[in-house]
Motif scaffolding. Sequence first.
Motif, PDB file in Angstrom:
ATOM      1  N   ILE A 123       0.822  -1.209   0.000  1.00 21.09           N
ATOM      2  CA  ILE A 123       0.000   0.000   0.000  1.00 21.09           C
ATOM      3  C   ILE A 123       0.857   1.260   0.000  1.00 21.09           C
ATOM      4  O   ILE A 123       0.453   2.288  -0.553  1.00 21.09           O
ATOM      5  N   CYS A 124       2.042   1.205   0.584  1.00 21.41           N
ATOM      6  CA  CYS A 124       2.942   2.362   0.544  1.00 21.41           C
ATOM      7  C   CYS A 124       3.391   2.632  -0.892  1.00 21.41           C
ATOM      8  O   CYS A 124       3.405   3.780  -1.346  1.00 21.41           O
ATOM      9  N   ARG A 125       3.755   1.558  -1.590  1.00 23.95           N
ATOM     10  CA  ARG A 125       4.171   1.724  -2.987  1.00 23.95           C
ATOM     11  C   ARG A 125       2.999   2.222  -3.838  1.00 23.95           C
ATOM     12  O   ARG A 125       3.163   3.077  -4.703  1.00 23.95           O
ATOM     13  N   LYS A 126       1.818   1.679  -3.576  1.00 19.18           N
ATOM     14  CA  LYS A 126       0.649   2.126  -4.345  1.00 19.18           C
ATOM     15  C   LYS A 126       0.391   3.610  -4.118  1.00 19.18           C
ATOM     16  O   LYS A 126       0.089   4.354  -5.064  1.00 19.18           O
ATOM     17  N   ASN A 127       0.515   4.042  -2.875  1.00 16.91           N
ATOM     18  CA  ASN A 127       0.273   5.454  -2.564  1.00 16.91           C
ATOM     19  C   ASN A 127       1.229   6.377  -3.304  1.00 16.91           C
ATOM     20  O   ASN A 127       0.823   7.420  -3.828  1.00 16.91           O
ATOM     21  N   ILE A 128       2.512   6.020  -3.348  1.00 17.10           N
ATOM     22  CA  ILE A 128       3.447   6.923  -4.030  1.00 17.10           C
ATOM     23  C   ILE A 128       3.202   6.936  -5.537  1.00 17.10           C
ATOM     24  O   ILE A 128       3.366   7.967  -6.191  1.00 17.10           O
ATOM     25  N   HIS A 129       2.762   5.797  -6.078  1.00 15.67           N
ATOM     26  CA  HIS A 129       2.453   5.784  -7.512  1.00 15.67           C
ATOM     27  C   HIS A 129       1.154   6.538  -7.804  1.00 15.67           C
ATOM     28  O   HIS A 129       1.002   7.120  -8.888  1.00 15.67           O
ATOM     29  N   LEU A 130       0.242   6.551  -6.851  1.00 14.56           N
ATOM     30  CA  LEU A 130      -0.947   7.401  -6.983  1.00 14.56           C
ATOM     31  C   LEU A 130      -0.535   8.876  -7.026  1.00 14.56           C
ATOM     32  O   LEU A 130      -1.092   9.668  -7.791  1.00 14.56           O
ATOM     33  N   ILE A 131       0.462   9.220  -6.210  1.00 16.45           N
ATOM     34  CA  ILE A 131       0.962  10.607  -6.201  1.00 16.45           C
ATOM     35  C   ILE A 131       1.615  10.941  -7.537  1.00 16.45           C
ATOM     36  O   ILE A 131       1.325  11.982  -8.143  1.00 16.45           O
ATOM     37  N   PHE A 132       2.502  10.060  -8.013  1.00 19.24           N
ATOM     38  CA  PHE A 132       3.168  10.307  -9.294  1.00 19.24           C
ATOM     39  C   PHE A 132       2.148  10.461 -10.418  1.00 19.24           C
ATOM     40  O   PHE A 132       2.253  11.359 -11.258  1.00 19.24           O
ATOM     41  N   ASP A 133       1.147   9.575 -10.431  1.00 20.79           N
ATOM     42  CA  ASP A 133       0.129   9.606 -11.480  1.00 20.79           C
ATOM     43  C   ASP A 133      -0.654  10.910 -11.435  1.00 20.79           C
ATOM     44  O   ASP A 133      -0.926  11.520 -12.470  1.00 20.79           O
ATOM     45  N   MET A 134      -1.011  11.358 -10.233  1.00 19.08           N
ATOM     46  CA  MET A 134      -1.765  12.602 -10.080  1.00 19.08           C
ATOM     47  C   MET A 134      -0.903  13.808 -10.451  1.00 19.08           C
ATOM     48  O   MET A 134      -1.359  14.720 -11.157  1.00 19.08           O
ATOM     49  N   MET A 135       0.341  13.820 -10.009  1.00 14.55           N
ATOM     50  CA  MET A 135       1.223  14.950 -10.294  1.00 14.55           C
ATOM     51  C   MET A 135       1.531  15.068 -11.784  1.00 14.55           C
ATOM     52  O   MET A 135       1.637  16.169 -12.325  1.00 14.55           O
ATOM     53  N   ALA A 136       1.676  13.934 -12.448  1.00  7.07           N
ATOM     54  CA  ALA A 136       2.043  13.943 -13.867  1.00  7.07           C
ATOM     55  C   ALA A 136       0.928  14.453 -14.769  1.00  7.07           C
ATOM     56  O   ALA A 136       1.154  14.698 -15.961  1.00  7.07           O
ATOM     57  N   LYS A 137      -0.261  14.632 -14.212  1.00  7.25           N
ATOM     58  CA  LYS A 137      -1.379  15.134 -15.020  1.00  7.25           C
ATOM     59  C   LYS A 137      -1.248  16.624 -15.338  1.00  7.25           C
ATOM     60  O   LYS A 137      -1.945  17.137 -16.211  1.00  7.25           O
ATOM     61  N   ILE A 138      -0.371  17.320 -14.620  1.00 10.06           N
ATOM     62  CA  ILE A 138      -0.133  18.728 -14.919  1.00 10.06           C
ATOM     63  C   ILE A 138       1.310  18.874 -15.424  1.00 10.06           C
ATOM     64  O   ILE A 138       2.198  18.112 -15.008  1.00 10.06           O
ATOM     65  N   PRO A 139       1.564  19.814 -16.335  1.00  5.06           N
ATOM     66  CA  PRO A 139       2.914  19.939 -16.913  1.00  5.06           C
ATOM     67  C   PRO A 139       4.020  20.115 -15.873  1.00  5.06           C
ATOM     68  O   PRO A 139       5.084  19.506 -15.982  1.00  5.06           O
ATOM     69  N   GLU A 140       3.757  20.943 -14.837  1.00  8.08           N
ATOM     70  CA  GLU A 140       4.803  21.165 -13.830  1.00  8.08           C
ATOM     71  C   GLU A 140       5.097  19.878 -13.062  1.00  8.08           C
ATOM     72  O   GLU A 140       6.250  19.608 -12.710  1.00  8.08           O
ATOM     73  N   GLY A 141       4.066  19.086 -12.817  1.00  5.13           N
ATOM     74  CA  GLY A 141       4.262  17.824 -12.106  1.00  5.13           C
ATOM     75  C   GLY A 141       5.010  16.812 -12.953  1.00  5.13           C
ATOM     76  O   GLY A 141       5.902  16.113 -12.458  1.00  5.13           O
ATOM     77  N   ALA A 142       4.655  16.724 -14.240  1.00  8.16           N
ATOM     78  CA  ALA A 142       5.357  15.816 -15.144  1.00  8.16           C
ATOM     79  C   ALA A 142       6.828  16.209 -15.254  1.00  8.16           C
ATOM     80  O   ALA A 142       7.715  15.351 -15.254  1.00  8.16           O
ATOM     81  N   ALA A 143       7.077  17.519 -15.328  1.00  8.86           N
ATOM     82  CA  ALA A 143       8.462  17.997 -15.371  1.00  8.86           C
ATOM     83  C   ALA A 143       9.195  17.629 -14.085  1.00  8.86           C
ATOM     84  O   ALA A 143      10.381  17.268 -14.112  1.00  8.86           O
ATOM     85  N   GLY A 144       8.491  17.687 -12.948  1.00  2.00           N
ATOM     86  CA  GLY A 144       9.097  17.317 -11.677  1.00  2.00           C
ATOM     87  C   GLY A 144       9.486  15.849 -11.634  1.00  2.00           C
ATOM     88  O   GLY A 144      10.544  15.489 -11.104  1.00  2.00           O
ATOM     89  N   VAL A 145       8.634  14.986 -12.197  1.00  5.40           N
ATOM     90  CA  VAL A 145       8.952  13.555 -12.264  1.00  5.40           C
ATOM     91  C   VAL A 145      10.178  13.328 -13.139  1.00  5.40           C
ATOM     92  O   VAL A 145      11.070  12.537 -12.792  1.00  5.40           O
ATOM     93  N   LEU A 146      10.235  14.020 -14.255  1.00  9.28           N
ATOM     94  CA  LEU A 146      11.394  13.892 -15.154  1.00  9.28           C
ATOM     95  C   LEU A 146      12.667  14.390 -14.475  1.00  9.28           C
ATOM     96  O   LEU A 146      13.719  13.739 -14.528  1.00  9.28           O
ATOM     97  N   GLN A 147      12.580  15.540 -13.827  1.00 15.52           N
ATOM     98  CA  GLN A 147      13.751  16.123 -13.176  1.00 15.52           C
ATOM     99  C   GLN A 147      14.245  15.280 -12.008  1.00 15.52           C
ATOM    100  O   GLN A 147      15.438  15.283 -11.692  1.00 15.52           O
ATOM    101  N   ALA A 148      13.339  14.546 -11.385  1.00 10.78           N
ATOM    102  CA  ALA A 148      13.731  13.678 -10.266  1.00 10.78           C
ATOM    103  C   ALA A 148      14.399  12.389 -10.745  1.00 10.78           C
ATOM    104  O   ALA A 148      14.786  11.554  -9.921  1.00 10.78           O
ATOM    105  N   GLY A 149      14.526  12.219 -12.065  1.00  8.84           N
ATOM    106  CA  GLY A 149      15.163  11.021 -12.612  1.00  8.84           C
ATOM    107  C   GLY A 149      14.354   9.758 -12.410  1.00  8.84           C
ATOM    108  O   GLY A 149      14.917   8.654 -12.292  1.00  8.84           O
TER     109      GLY A 149
END
Length: 347
Positions: A123-149
Amino acid sequence: MAQPHISAYLPPDIDPTKAALAFGRRALPKLNEELQSAELLTQQRALMALCDLVHDPEKVYKAIEIGFLDNLKTLLGHPDNTVRQKATEVLYLMSMHSVGRQGLIQNGVISALPGLLDDPVDICRKNIHLIFDMMAKIPEGAAGVLQAGLIPPLVLKLQTELDEILELILGTLSNCLRMEVSEALATGAIAALKEKLTHPSAAIRSKAAQVLLEISSHPEGKLPVCEEEVIPVLVSLLGDTDPEVQASATGALMFALVTPQGRASAMAAAAIPPLLKLVAEETSTARLNAIKALTLLAELPEGRETLLDHTGTFQECLDDPREVVKRAAQTAIRAIEWKPFCSRDLF
């Protein structure tokens, strides 16, 4: 076959109803203090109370203002499973609000999450992937995922994660690769995605095809899609029973057919008959992409020759209520009926 579901239920000895909540404006500051407590049960109860509060965007704004995010980032590395579970859940609930997403970006929360990619608690892993999925829906969030490697580890996780989490990873990749694909290509994303195209889950097949669509929409992604022999698999999905799978596969195929290698591969895979079937179906969500894909195949002499016997199928599309489908059908008809210029035509 039935799949196990990740449970979010807490251990039976954790009772959220015993969490004492301060009154009024003191509630959030008090919880913030309790998050820093040396007593484990106090931290757990504070996190559970916070999960209830951050459904309200006003509370999210206030929590960010007070400085909750720094304390939550610290708790991500806590040895207690419940603390990590509830800390990631709070962050996910915050990411569901616009103010929360901006707060997570500004406070560097995305770069603090990769350490939980290998967390032993599902459930911890699922939660962080829920965060990544939600953040990536906006350009700044997607850029943040990319920048975090995060793209290389997310691609690698396609091979090992549970199906529930796999869907979230594919959603994140789809939004992030819209911006940039070089890291994904270097990590072997196409081979991993090709494997997922034949997954038993329709949702995973559809999302894998959607990620390939994003990859093949980039100039540097088109040739690798052909070289990895993905096109024959995409052609096979044109007859999938799920409309979303059909639509995603047709879109990915359409972008790949821009290259000569893609068109040759599609012809070898006998792509024209299933594409024509999708064009003929008035209710097909893949109709527009199928028309565009066939227009590209009409650029080949053998493709044009085959399609000349099916111009009536495209004529029927002119009655489609969607203007974009009508225009695509008109373009397809012109491409199919085009004849090479010959000097003898002048006399």
